[in-house]
Design an enzyme around this catalytic site. Structure first.
Site, PDB file in Angstrom:
ATOM      1  N   SER A 134       0.841  -1.197   0.000  1.00  0.00           N
ATOM      2  CA  SER A 134       0.000   0.000   0.000  1.00  0.00           C
ATOM      3  C   SER A 134       0.883   1.255   0.000  1.00  0.00           C
ATOM      4  O   SER A 134       1.757   1.395  -0.854  1.00  0.00           O
ATOM      5  CB  SER A 134      -0.929  -0.058   1.217  1.00  0.00           C
TER       6      SER A 134
ATOM      7  N   ARG B 240     -11.451   5.743  10.622  1.00  0.00           N
ATOM      8  CA  ARG B 240     -10.979   4.367  10.592  1.00  0.00           C
ATOM      9  C   ARG B 240     -12.066   3.402  10.137  1.00  0.00           C
ATOM     10  O   ARG B 240     -11.798   2.448   9.395  1.00  0.00           O
ATOM     11  CB  ARG B 240     -10.478   3.962  11.981  1.00  0.00           C
TER      12      ARG B 240
ATOM     13  N   ASP C 283      -8.598  -6.852  -4.174  1.00  0.00           N
ATOM     14  CA  ASP C 283      -8.276  -5.498  -3.706  1.00  0.00           C
ATOM     15  C   ASP C 283      -8.949  -4.490  -4.637  1.00  0.00           C
ATOM     16  O   ASP C 283      -8.551  -4.340  -5.789  1.00  0.00           O
ATOM     17  CB  ASP C 283      -6.754  -5.321  -3.719  1.00  0.00           C
TER      18      ASP C 283
ATOM     19  N   HIS D 276      -7.815  -5.344   0.036  1.00  0.00           N
ATOM     20  CA  HIS D 276      -6.560  -4.599   0.113  1.00  0.00           C
ATOM     21  C   HIS D 276      -5.678  -5.128   1.245  1.00  0.00           C
ATOM     22  O   HIS D 276      -4.452  -5.168   1.119  1.00  0.00           O
ATOM     23  CB  HIS D 276      -6.883  -3.109   0.329  1.00  0.00           C
ATOM     24  N   ASP D 277      -6.295  -5.526   2.337  1.00  0.00           N
ATOM     25  CA  ASP D 277      -5.540  -6.014   3.500  1.00  0.00           C
ATOM     26  C   ASP D 277      -4.845  -7.353   3.255  1.00  0.00           C
ATOM     27  O   ASP D 277      -4.116  -7.829   4.120  1.00  0.00           O
ATOM     28  CB  ASP D 277      -6.462  -6.154   4.715  1.00  0.00           C
TER      29      ASP D 277
END
Lengths: 371, 197
Positions: free
Chosen positions: A150, A220, A315, A348-349
């Site tokens: 990222s 968040r 992602d 994405h994680d």
């Protein structure tokens, strides 16, 4: 195997750093950790760059906090893809961070007060400059590899442009050469959540002994949704309801709401809002092709490193086609690049997850590096 | 498809590549051909491979492999970038045959295509006996084959004519890798073509 007990170290830099914005940082500290042993030729060092909310504690755990395991522990250690029997791994908390490196919550030596709103906006280029100073202190002329996911992947890419002779391999994971408008839009909402919190006080909340916790929570929660995949959320939470649901209220009724609130609370308790603002801005600004009329291949031409680019099919925040843009620019230039696309389901994680194929690719790539 | 052992068509392909030439190997498997072209011929190359095992093996060999699906075309690769674009024993596994051949000659000045010849006499014998052929060059049972297209030298050459592709060279091999000069569509089990525009 885990690297076991680790401890953070601090480097102090007393010569000023000129930032891309034009602001001057007179002195600064960087907090970092190292794992493994630097060889005599100092040719086996790998720099791990962190993403938005990351820090220097990449692997292992602290003697007094055994549950505090590094954020990328699954990939670093003896026999792991970033093999500490072979490599010397360096994790660093970026400038503007909130885990020990100089940032908005640090004391400004000029005023004796917290930097707060006055802490300059930092960029990916600035981070790379600061990391190069750390490399100088460690005696590392050239990294065997710079790796990151990222925002960390953007740093791994920028390293090859800022210091082409100082990085032999660049591993750019779940990243992009610039954010999309949609990405910037998500960042803007996250920032607005913080900026509009009544406890923000223009960024000088330290003086008021409060923190814009609510804004940080919202930022968040929003971010968290974009880091996961729809399928994974459906699998993990579905539409499952909490006990006592169906009260036609706005209390927590669904499991996913409970999860997001938990993640938001946890993060707001640990992170600094001013740092979050700056980290998202660094993401927004990153665009090495901007100075070259948008021509990414031209921008990447100075790089001398070999590249490994990795993307994850689920992602959607930094979709695989964004990684392929980097790959195609490098191929256009005849530069050395390998590209792998993992089917890891975690959105994405995924770059943080222990996906077998992804880890095997990183391990295979690093094994072939000559030291 | 994953390339495995040394193969006769590799010898031919290697003989066509000169130092510093740029090669794109489509369906490069573990990168063996590219590795050989780089080491023996001084070429510079990239491979494209779909399967994870191939990509990982190619990365371990130090090959510039790019994971991707040939059915999606070669978008992102510039026109005329490569001296040779190689498609070794893969055309028969591709659905979009014409589009891929067109793409190969867009990004490359020359396309090198090798494929198993379905009209090879042993294959004809197998069908005569009432069974689909299984051989060195067609090593799969009908129910687990990655091959989608079954064609012969004559079929391929008529497609080239239809697409106005120039056949610059054709070499045909038997199962032992020997060159076949007479009756290639009957005696040849593997064909290797150099194509241009």
């Amino acid at each position: 195997m885990s690297v076991g007990i680790v401890f953070p170290q601090q480097a102090h830099f007393s010569s000023p750093l000129m930032l891309k914005s034009g602001a001057l940082l007179p002195v600064f500290d960087l907090v970092y950790e190292t794992y493994g042993t630097l060889n005599a030729a100092k040719s086996n060092a790998i720099l791990v760059c962190h993403a938005l909310s990351g820090h220097h504690h990449v692997a292992g755990y602290y003697a007094d906090q055994t549950e505090n395991i590094g954020w990328w522990d699954n990939i670093i250690g003896p026999g792991r893809p970033l093999d500490t029997d072979r490599f010397f791994i360096v994790g660093v908390n970026n400038l503007g961070g909130c885990h020990g490196s100089t940032g908005p919550a640090s004391v400004n030596p000029a005023t004796g007060k917290h930097w707060g709103a006055d802490f300059p906006v930092v960029t990916v280029e600035d981070w790379v400059e600061a990391q190069a100073r750390l490399a100088d202190i460690l005696g590392i002329d050239a990294w065997a590899a710079v790796i990151g996911g990222s925002l960390g992947g953007m740093q791994a890419l920028q390293w090859t442009l800022s210091f082409p002779e100082r990085v032999r391999h660049s591993l750019v994971i779940a990243a992009a050469a610039k954010l999309s408008a949609e990405n910037i839009a998500f960042n803007e909402i996250a920032r607005q959540a913080i900026l509009s919190d009544p406890d923000f006080h223009g960024g000088n909340y330290y003086a008021h002994h409060v923190r814009p916790l609510n804004g940080l929570r919202l930022a968040r929660m929003l971010g968290h949704i974009t880091y996961l995949s729809d399928d994974q959320m459906a699998e993990k939470f579905g539409r499952r309801q909490r006990p006592g649901a169906g009260s036609y209220s706005f209390d927590v009724e669904f499991e996913i709401e409970s999860y997001l609130r938990y993640q938001g609370d946890k993060f707001a308790g640990l992170f600094d809002a001013n740092t979050y603002l700056r980290m998202t801005r660094a993401l927004d600004y990153f665009d090495p092709a901007l100075a070259y009329d948008g021509q990414l291949a031209t921008a990447l031409a100075p790089a001398r490193a070999s590249f490994l680019v990795i993307a994850f099919s689920t992602d959607w925040r930094f979709a695989p086609f964004r990684s392929r843009e980097i790959v195609h620019a490098l191929v256009h230039n005849g530069q050395s690049v390998a590209y792998a696309e993992s089917n890891c389901a975690h959105g994405h994680d995924s770059f943080l997850m222990e996906d077998a194929y992804y880890h095997a690719v990183v391990a295979s790539y690093l094994q072939r590096i000559t030291l | 498809m994953i390339h495995t052992a040394e193969r006769a068509d590799f010898d031919l392909i290697a003989s066509w590549v000169k130092p510093n030439e740029r090669v794109l190997d489509l369906g490069c498997g573990d990168g063996s051909l590219l590795k050989r072209l780089i080491e023996e011929r001084g070429a510079y190359g990239y491979g494209i491979e779909r399967e994870e095992a191939g990509v990982q093996a190619a990365i371990a060999q130090g090959i510039n492999v790019i994971q991707g699906d040939l059915e999606q075309g070669l978008a992102g690769f510039d026109d005329g970038t490569f001296n040779h674009v190689v498609l070794s024993r893969t055309l028969q596994t591709v659905r979009h045959t014409e589009r891929l051949l067109t793409e190969m000659l867009r990004v490359g000045r020359e396309a090198v295509v090798s494929f198993p010849n379905f009209a090879y006499w042993k294959n004809r014998m197998a069908v005569m006996r009432g069974r689909m052929p299984v051989s060195e060059d067609l090593p799969y049972e009908w129910f687990d084959t990655p091959n989608l297209r079954f064609f012969t030298l004559l079929d391929f050459e008529s497609l080239c004519a239809k697409m106005q592709l120039v056949i610059r060279e054709r070499q045909v091999l038997d199962e032992s890798g020997r060159l076949i000069l007479e009756e290639p569509n009957f005696l040849g089990s593997l064909a290797v073509y150099r194509l241009g525009r």
